[in-house]
Design a protein around this motif. Structure first.
Motif, PDB file in Angstrom:
ATOM      1  N   VAL A  12       0.857  -1.187   0.000  1.00 52.97           N
ATOM      2  CA  VAL A  12       0.000   0.000   0.000  1.00 52.97           C
ATOM      3  C   VAL A  12       0.888   1.230   0.000  1.00 52.97           C
ATOM      4  N   GLU A  13       0.408   2.294  -0.605  1.00 55.91           N
ATOM      5  CA  GLU A  13       1.169   3.540  -0.622  1.00 55.91           C
ATOM      6  C   GLU A  13       0.973   4.307   0.690  1.00 55.91           C
ATOM      7  N   ALA A  14       1.963   5.073   1.040  1.00 54.47           N
ATOM      8  CA  ALA A  14       1.872   5.896   2.243  1.00 54.47           C
ATOM      9  C   ALA A  14       0.629   6.787   2.179  1.00 54.47           C
ATOM     10  N   GLY A  15      -0.034   6.879   3.304  1.00 54.27           N
ATOM     11  CA  GLY A  15      -1.276   7.648   3.373  1.00 54.27           C
ATOM     12  C   GLY A  15      -2.517   6.835   3.096  1.00 54.27           C
ATOM     13  N   GLY A  16      -2.325   5.611   2.634  1.00 57.66           N
ATOM     14  CA  GLY A  16      -3.455   4.757   2.300  1.00 57.66           C
ATOM     15  C   GLY A  16      -3.973   3.986   3.502  1.00 57.66           C
ATOM     16  N   SER A  17      -4.889   3.061   3.226  1.00 61.77           N
ATOM     17  CA  SER A  17      -5.534   2.277   4.271  1.00 61.77           C
ATOM     18  C   SER A  17      -5.466   0.800   3.944  1.00 61.77           C
ATOM     19  N   LEU A  18      -5.572   0.004   4.996  1.00 62.98           N
ATOM     20  CA  LEU A  18      -5.525  -1.449   4.845  1.00 62.98           C
ATOM     21  C   LEU A  18      -6.233  -2.053   6.032  1.00 62.98           C
ATOM     22  N   THR A  19      -6.931  -3.149   5.815  1.00 65.12           N
ATOM     23  CA  THR A  19      -7.567  -3.861   6.919  1.00 65.12           C
ATOM     24  C   THR A  19      -7.044  -5.283   6.980  1.00 65.12           C
ATOM     25  N   LEU A  20      -6.527  -5.652   8.125  1.00 66.38           N
ATOM     26  CA  LEU A  20      -6.060  -7.010   8.363  1.00 66.38           C
ATOM     27  C   LEU A  20      -7.136  -7.781   9.114  1.00 66.38           C
ATOM     28  N   SER A  21      -7.230  -9.062   8.829  1.00 62.47           N
ATOM     29  CA  SER A  21      -8.183  -9.935   9.501  1.00 62.47           C
ATOM     30  C   SER A  21      -7.445 -11.056  10.204  1.00 62.47           C
ATOM     31  N   CYS A  22      -8.008 -11.479  11.321  1.00 61.55           N
ATOM     32  CA  CYS A  22      -7.478 -12.624  12.059  1.00 61.55           C
ATOM     33  C   CYS A  22      -8.649 -13.559  12.330  1.00 61.55           C
ATOM     34  N   ALA A  23      -8.690 -14.638  11.574  1.00 53.86           N
ATOM     35  CA  ALA A  23      -9.761 -15.624  11.745  1.00 53.86           C
ATOM     36  C   ALA A  23      -9.348 -16.619  12.817  1.00 53.86           C
ATOM     37  N   THR A  24     -10.249 -16.860  13.747  1.00 57.60           N
ATOM     38  CA  THR A  24      -9.935 -17.760  14.857  1.00 57.60           C
ATOM     39  C   THR A  24     -10.819 -18.997  14.806  1.00 57.60           C
ATOM     40  N   SER A  25     -10.265 -20.106  15.179  1.00 61.91           N
ATOM     41  CA  SER A  25     -11.033 -21.339  15.336  1.00 61.91           C
ATOM     42  C   SER A  25     -10.687 -21.912  16.691  1.00 61.91           C
ATOM     43  N   GLY A  26     -11.705 -22.345  17.423  1.00 60.92           N
ATOM     44  CA  GLY A  26     -11.470 -22.752  18.793  1.00 60.92           C
ATOM     45  C   GLY A  26     -11.748 -21.596  19.736  1.00 60.92           C
ATOM     46  N   ASN A  27     -11.521 -21.813  21.012  1.00 65.97           N
ATOM     47  CA  ASN A  27     -11.828 -20.804  22.025  1.00 65.97           C
ATOM     48  C   ASN A  27     -10.630 -19.907  22.288  1.00 65.97           C
ATOM     49  N   THR A  28     -10.792 -18.629  21.985  1.00 63.48           N
ATOM     50  CA  THR A  28      -9.737 -17.687  22.303  1.00 63.48           C
ATOM     51  C   THR A  28      -9.798 -17.325  23.781  1.00 63.48           C
ATOM     52  N   ASP A  29      -8.729 -16.756  24.268  1.00 61.60           N
ATOM     53  CA  ASP A  29      -8.654 -16.355  25.674  1.00 61.60           C
ATOM     54  C   ASP A  29      -9.247 -14.960  25.809  1.00 61.60           C
ATOM     55  N   SER A  30      -9.036 -14.333  26.958  1.00 62.99           N
ATOM     56  CA  SER A  30      -9.657 -13.039  27.242  1.00 62.99           C
ATOM     57  C   SER A  30      -9.195 -11.928  26.315  1.00 62.99           C
ATOM     58  N   CYS A  31      -7.996 -12.036  25.822  1.00 63.60           N
ATOM     59  CA  CYS A  31      -7.414 -10.944  25.045  1.00 63.60           C
ATOM     60  C   CYS A  31      -7.023 -11.412  23.654  1.00 63.60           C
ATOM     61  N   MET A  32      -7.246 -10.512  22.702  1.00 65.86           N
ATOM     62  CA  MET A  32      -6.711 -10.664  21.354  1.00 65.86           C
ATOM     63  C   MET A  32      -5.848  -9.446  21.075  1.00 65.86           C
TER      64      MET A  32
END
Length: 124
Positions: A12-32
């Motif tokens: 991505v170029e400077a000044g632009g935007s991006l969205t990252l995803s984190c797909a989870t399977s199973g039980n996550t803990d209190s914090c991500m």
């Protein structure tokens, strides 16, 4: 056992935007959390979210530019990145971990399950 898979990285170029995803399977803990590691630098915490209370925390350089969010129906945590800078170039990781005193800290020592990461490259 919980598995975490990051996606959404790219160039991505400077000044632009991006969205990252984190797909989870199973039980996550209190914090991500989202972390990143640039070449020849230590891993640093960017943003965390308490999975039950939805309380968020940010590193100083990311506050106001990055937003962490979660969609429990999709078992996915997001990192929305705005006004990106070349110094944001790094491999970005998501992780699940424990709270301390009700807080989700940015220290990687609290996190015990990690994804493999996704590369983000910001060009000037």
């Amino acid at each position: 056992q919980v598995d975490l898979v990051e996606s959404g990285g790219g160039s991505v170029e400077a000044g632009g935007s991006l969205t990252l995803s984190c797909a989870t399977s199973g039980n996550t803990d209190s914090c991500m959390g989202w972390f990143r590691q640039a070449p020849r630098k230590e891993r640093e915490g960017i943003a965390t979210i308490h999975t039950r209370a939805s309380i968020t925390r940010y590193g100083d350089s990311e506050r106001g530019r990055f937003i962490i969010s979660q969609d429990n129906a999709k078992n996915t945590v997001y990192l929305h990145m705005y006004s990106v800078r070349p110094e944001d170039t790094a491999v970005y990781y998501c992780a699940t971990g424990v709270q301390a005193g009700g807080y989700c800290y940015l220290d990687s020592e609290y996190y015990y399950r990690w994804g493999r990461g996704t590369q983000v490259t910001v060009s000037s």
